[in-house]
Scaffold this active site. Sequence first.
Site, PDB file in Angstrom:
ATOM      1  N   LYS A  71      33.238  20.379  73.922  1.00 29.68           N
ATOM      2  CA  LYS A  71      34.690  20.561  73.989  1.00 29.68           C
ATOM      3  C   LYS A  71      35.346  19.371  74.709  1.00 29.68           C
ATOM      4  O   LYS A  71      36.346  18.836  74.240  1.00 29.68           O
ATOM      5  CB  LYS A  71      35.035  21.883  74.700  1.00 29.68           C
ATOM      6  N   THR A 165      35.630  28.949  77.591  1.00 28.25           N
ATOM      7  CA  THR A 165      34.403  29.642  77.178  1.00 28.25           C
ATOM      8  C   THR A 165      34.716  31.113  76.922  1.00 28.25           C
ATOM      9  O   THR A 165      33.860  31.859  76.481  1.00 28.25           O
ATOM     10  CB  THR A 165      33.342  29.544  78.297  1.00 28.25           C
TER      11      THR A 165
HETATM   12  N1  LIG Z   1      28.644  16.838  68.572  1.00 36.11           N
HETATM   13  C1  LIG Z   1      28.034  16.104  69.487  1.00 36.11           C
HETATM   14  N2  LIG Z   1      27.407  14.987  69.148  1.00 36.11           N
HETATM   15  C2  LIG Z   1      26.750  14.268  70.086  1.00 36.11           C
HETATM   16  N3  LIG Z   1      26.666  14.587  71.390  1.00 36.11           N
HETATM   17  C3  LIG Z   1      27.298  15.692  71.780  1.00 36.11           C
HETATM   18  C4  LIG Z   1      28.012  16.503  70.865  1.00 36.11           C
HETATM   19  N4  LIG Z   1      28.548  17.521  71.535  1.00 36.11           N
HETATM   20  C5  LIG Z   1      28.185  17.387  72.813  1.00 36.11           C
HETATM   21  N5  LIG Z   1      27.427  16.281  72.956  1.00 36.11           N
HETATM   22  C6  LIG Z   1      26.798  15.845  74.187  1.00 36.11           C
HETATM   23  O1  LIG Z   1      26.713  16.972  75.056  1.00 36.11           O
HETATM   24  C7  LIG Z   1      27.242  16.648  76.347  1.00 36.11           C
HETATM   25  C8  LIG Z   1      28.144  17.813  76.760  1.00 36.11           C
HETATM   26  O2  LIG Z   1      29.295  17.807  75.971  1.00 36.11           O
HETATM   27  P1  LIG Z   1      30.704  18.237  76.569  1.00 36.11           P
HETATM   28  O3  LIG Z   1      30.785  17.920  78.031  1.00 36.11           O
HETATM   29  O4  LIG Z   1      31.729  17.664  75.686  1.00 36.11           O
HETATM   30  O5  LIG Z   1      30.609  19.799  76.373  1.00 36.11           O
HETATM   31  P2  LIG Z   1      31.642  20.929  76.793  1.00 36.11           P
HETATM   32  O6  LIG Z   1      31.654  21.931  75.685  1.00 36.11           O
HETATM   33  O7  LIG Z   1      32.934  20.333  77.204  1.00 36.11           O
HETATM   34  O8  LIG Z   1      30.952  21.586  78.007  1.00 36.11           O
HETATM   35  P3  LIG Z   1      31.666  22.346  79.232  1.00 36.11           P
HETATM   36  O9  LIG Z   1      32.530  23.378  78.606  1.00 36.11           O
HETATM   37  O10 LIG Z   1      30.476  22.876  79.949  1.00 36.11           O
HETATM   38  O11 LIG Z   1      32.394  21.273  79.993  1.00 36.11           O
HETATM   39  C9  LIG Z   1      27.965  15.315  76.207  1.00 36.11           C
HETATM   40  O12 LIG Z   1      27.495  14.401  77.135  1.00 36.11           O
HETATM   41  C10 LIG Z   1      27.572  14.766  74.873  1.00 36.11           C
HETATM   42  O13 LIG Z   1      26.663  13.712  75.056  1.00 36.11           O
END
Ligand SMILES: Nc1ncnc2c1ncn2[C@@H]1O[C@H](COP(=O)(O)OP(=O)(O)OP(=O)(O)O)[C@@H](O)[C@H]1O
Length: 349
Positions: A71, A165
């Site tokens: 996200k 979430t």
């Molecule tokens: N679609 C994707 N392709 C490549 N890498 C990804 C992808 N999605 C997430 N990642 C990797 O996963 C890690 C976590 O992603 P991110 O922080 O954007 O998740 P999030 O959903 O925002 O998590 P949270 O809600 O816990 O903050 C990032 O460092 C990234 O490297």
Amino acid sequence: MTDPFDGEEIVASYAQPAEREMEASLRPRQLTEFIGQPRVREQLDLLLKSAQLRQKPPDHILLSGPPGLGKTSLAMIVAAELGVSIRITSGPAIERSGDLAAILTGLEAGEVLFVDEIHRIARPAEELLYSAMEDFRVDVIVGKGPGATAIPLDVEPFTLVGATTRSGLLTSPLRDRFGFVGHMDFYDPDELEIVLHRSAGILGVRLHDDGAAEIAGRSRGTPRIANRLLRRVRDYAEVRAAGSIDRTVARAALRVYEVDELGLDRLDRAVLHALVLSFHGGPVGLSTLAVAVGEQPETVEEVAEPFLVRAGLLTRTPRGRVATPAAWHHLGRVPSAGDGTLDLFGGRP
Ligand SMILES: Nc1ncnc2c1ncn2[C@@H]1O[C@H](COP(=O)(O)OP(=O)(O)OP(=O)(O)O)[C@@H](O)[C@H]1O
């Protein structure tokens, strides 16, 4: 009974602060680099391109889904694709509406404001957000009681990207102000293999296809976990296997780090253990279960349960959480006919 996997929490789906920098280097920077989530990607692509054609900031965007699915990465991609900067904050960090008013009035035209965990924003700040999202205006209240006055302040047109979430906890006035809601789901193993190969390239690690498949299968459908496991397997490979990761090396490394074949982590296993051993498979209420594992109910519900449900190990029923036969099997136990629990060898735990 002690948990044989009660070690370092390397598959926990939330990031430790020290790992955030490393995570940042692995983030995809453009929509085309973002792997998986084809529906959300296509929908966002249309939203951004049409906004660019109209030369207006796109509608506000809500991204919902379990932690670590990308996200934050998508929010950063939205800003990068629009060619604007991004301000990042989170619901719990905005304690007073004045904090939010300062952020909003400091935004430059077209900027993206990313609010992580937006469902945890305090109510007065949330109410301030309504007029900012709809009319690009905030009313700052000065003074208290009958003498209090509202000073209207303009906000530059901006795009709010909210991440949650728990989209169910969002109030409907807030949810209704988002023009686009993207639902993120867990990734398939083959998508995670692509994520792993990409990350291995960035980290300069030799990763064979069978090694990637082994790590992907234990990553709980979550890119953040896939990347974290990759880094630990890389450590092992560098010290013991000349830096190259194939299936054998990945399996040996993951055994050292006590990541089981389903990729369950300490919290997942603690929840399953409590459910099966202390509550005889349930049903048991979320708060009771949370107390039994020494965690907050939200942590159990948001971090452990989504994957346990998806893996077919736990079900949520109106009467509480219930362990499935697969959960008993995974812990090497069989459900007994009575209220006692027998292990596979007929003994009581
Ligand atoms: N679609 C994707 N392709 C490549 N890498 C990804 C992808 N999605 C997430 N990642 C990797 O996963 C890690 C976590 O992603 P991110 O922080 O954007 O998740 P999030 O959903 O925002 O998590 P949270 O809600 O816990 O903050 C990032 O460092 C990234 O490297």
